[in-house]
Design a protein around this motif. Structure first.
Motif, PDB file in Angstrom:
ATOM      1  N   LEU A  15       0.328   5.321   0.348  1.00 44.46           N
ATOM      2  CA  LEU A  15      -0.632   6.362   0.712  1.00 44.46           C
ATOM      3  C   LEU A  15       0.016   7.731   0.563  1.00 44.46           C
ATOM      4  CD1 LEU A  15      -1.868   4.747   4.044  1.00 44.46           C
ATOM      5  CD2 LEU A  15      -2.933   4.550   1.777  1.00 44.46           C
ATOM      6  N   ALA A  53      -4.276   6.703  -2.960  1.00 47.05           N
ATOM      7  CA  ALA A  53      -3.731   5.413  -2.530  1.00 47.05           C
ATOM      8  C   ALA A  53      -3.490   4.532  -3.754  1.00 47.05           C
ATOM      9  CB  ALA A  53      -4.697   4.713  -1.576  1.00 47.05           C
ATOM     10  N   ILE A  77       0.848  -1.186   0.000  1.00 44.43           N
ATOM     11  CA  ILE A  77       0.000   0.000   0.000  1.00 44.43           C
ATOM     12  C   ILE A  77       0.888   1.242   0.000  1.00 44.43           C
ATOM     13  CG2 ILE A  77      -1.721   1.327   1.289  1.00 44.43           C
ATOM     14  CD1 ILE A  77      -2.671  -1.337   2.509  1.00 44.43           C
ATOM     15  N   CYS A 115      -8.563   2.325   2.071  1.00 41.21           N
ATOM     16  CA  CYS A 115      -7.472   3.260   2.374  1.00 41.21           C
ATOM     17  C   CYS A 115      -7.903   4.711   2.177  1.00 41.21           C
ATOM     18  CB  CYS A 115      -6.261   2.967   1.501  1.00 41.21           C
ATOM     19  SG  CYS A 115      -5.428   1.419   1.906  1.00 41.21           S
ATOM     20  N   LEU A 146      -4.780   0.111  10.389  1.00 40.54           N
ATOM     21  CA  LEU A 146      -5.081  -0.097   8.976  1.00 40.54           C
ATOM     22  C   LEU A 146      -4.830  -1.550   8.576  1.00 40.54           C
ATOM     23  CD1 LEU A 146      -5.987   0.962   6.251  1.00 40.54           C
ATOM     24  CD2 LEU A 146      -3.610   1.684   5.822  1.00 40.54           C
TER      25      LEU A 146
END
Length: 110
Positions: A33, A90, A31, A81, A54
């Motif tokens: 962000l 994201a 991921i 997200c 998360l």
């Protein structure tokens, strides 16, 4: 600023083959962000994404969804997200290893 969470391990149902619908497997979730994370200045958890929390949400969502396609899994995690405070964008990559013989892994990026 960008915050990256790399090679998150999640054990869940993911796949379309009959054996994939019955047997949980470990997948990897990456991921990325992007946002205005005030923690860069304040050095406080409440000013950024709590990635412990998360990770818990990602695991719960993937376990509950039992996606057939990695593309769908990537999309629902991206949507999750984007609900996070401070996150403007994201990118999510889902990697599934050993899905078929002769293929090391398959991945989808959303």
């Amino acid at each position: 600023m960008t915050l990256n969470l790399n090679k998150m391990k999640v054990v869940c149902i993911l796949g379309d083959l009959p054996e994939e619908r019955e047997q949980e497997r470990e997948i990897e979730v990456d991921i990325s962000l992007t946002g205005d994370f005030a923690a860069a200045e304040s050095d406080r958890l409440e000013d950024t994404v709590d990635y412990v929390e998360l990770k818990r949400k990602v695991e719960a969502k993937l376990i509950a969804s039992k996606c057939r396609m990695i593309e769908r899994a990537a999309k629902i995690i991206k949507e999750l997200c984007l609900e996070e405070k401070f996150v403007d964008s994201a990118t999510v990559k889902i990697t599934k290893r050993g899905a078929i013989e002769g293929l090391e892994s398959a991945s989808a990026i959303c």
